[in-house]
Design an enzyme around this catalytic site. Structure first.
Site: not given
Ligand code: GAR
Length: 211
Positions: A66, A93, A110, A151
């Site tokens: 990593r 991460v 988020h 977060d």
């Molecule tokens: C989105 O809903 C974003 O908020 C979430 O992943 C999705 C990505 O969608 N992120 C997380 O959960 C981060 N903790 P996308 O690739 O279509 O933008």
């Protein structure tokens, strides 16, 4: 011009919302200088190519340790000279060294109203599954600065979205994207690009226009 690098892992609908907002002038003073994915089959990379944005894939899977991934990843970011790094559904991460080097210059979207349904294990559809299981009537999305926690950084923007009877995780996810994520992520970038955001004492403040 604010130079932004967008980090992605999946479909890239948030990346698309940012691209569209730049094209439409809803985000000003901003140039997307690169898109980096940890997943080579992410559709987000196709979106970047279609819009002629330099893109590349760097995956932890291609490195023995990593630490080695973190080192190369940070190097690739540095080469792009970003003013702001945007995590748009990026599921890796962020190395602590990167958080330190880009303090208050990394934002994340988020899909919940932080501090609900966030932290380790809460990502993508899992967030919406948890919200439905808990029976909340309101959920939403949050744009926050990234610190060393998961977060936990200063919250910049939030938007609430109604949970409706009969919602499945997929239906709710789509509504949260349409009504909240695709709006507040571009809005956050535009505010930062126009010098309207200040972060102090662990809180993000939006400076109001004085006419
Ligand atoms: C989105 O809903 C974003 O908020 C979430 O992943 C999705 C990505 O969608 N992120 C997380 O959960 C981060 N903790 P996308 O690739 O279509 O933008």
């Amino acid at each position: 011009m604010l130079r932004i690098v967008v980090l992605v892992s999946g479909g890239g609908t948030n990346l698309q919302a940012v691209i569209d907002a730049v094209d439409a002038g809803r985000i000003t003073n901003t140039e997307i200088v690169g898109v980096i994915s940890n997943n080579k089959s992410a559709y987000a990379l196709t979106r970047a190519k279609r819009h002629k944005i330099p893109s590349k894939c760097i995956s932890p899977k291609d490195f023995e340790t990593r630490e080695e991934f973190n080192r190369v990843f940070l190097e690739k970011i540095r080469e792009l000279h970003p003013d702001l790094i945007v995590l748009a559904g990026f599921l890796v991460v962020i190395p602590e060294s990167m958080v330190q080097e880009y303090r208050n210059r990394i934002i994340n979207i988020h899909p919940s109203l932080i501090p609900s349904f966030c932290g380790t294990g809460y990502y993508g559809l899992k967030v919406h599954e948890a919200a439905l299981a808990r029976g909340v009537k309101l959920t939403g999305a949050t744009v926050h600065f990234v610190d060393e926690g998961t977060d936990t950084g200063p919250i910049l923007l939030q938007k609430a979205v109604e949970v409706k009877e009969g919602d499945t995780p997929e239906i709710l996810q789509r509504r949260v994207m349409e009504e909240a994520e695709w709006k507040i992520l571009p809005q956050a970038i535009d505010l930062i690009a126009n010098g309207k955001v200040r972060v102090a004492n662990g809180a993000a403040m939006i400076e109001k226009e004085i006419n």
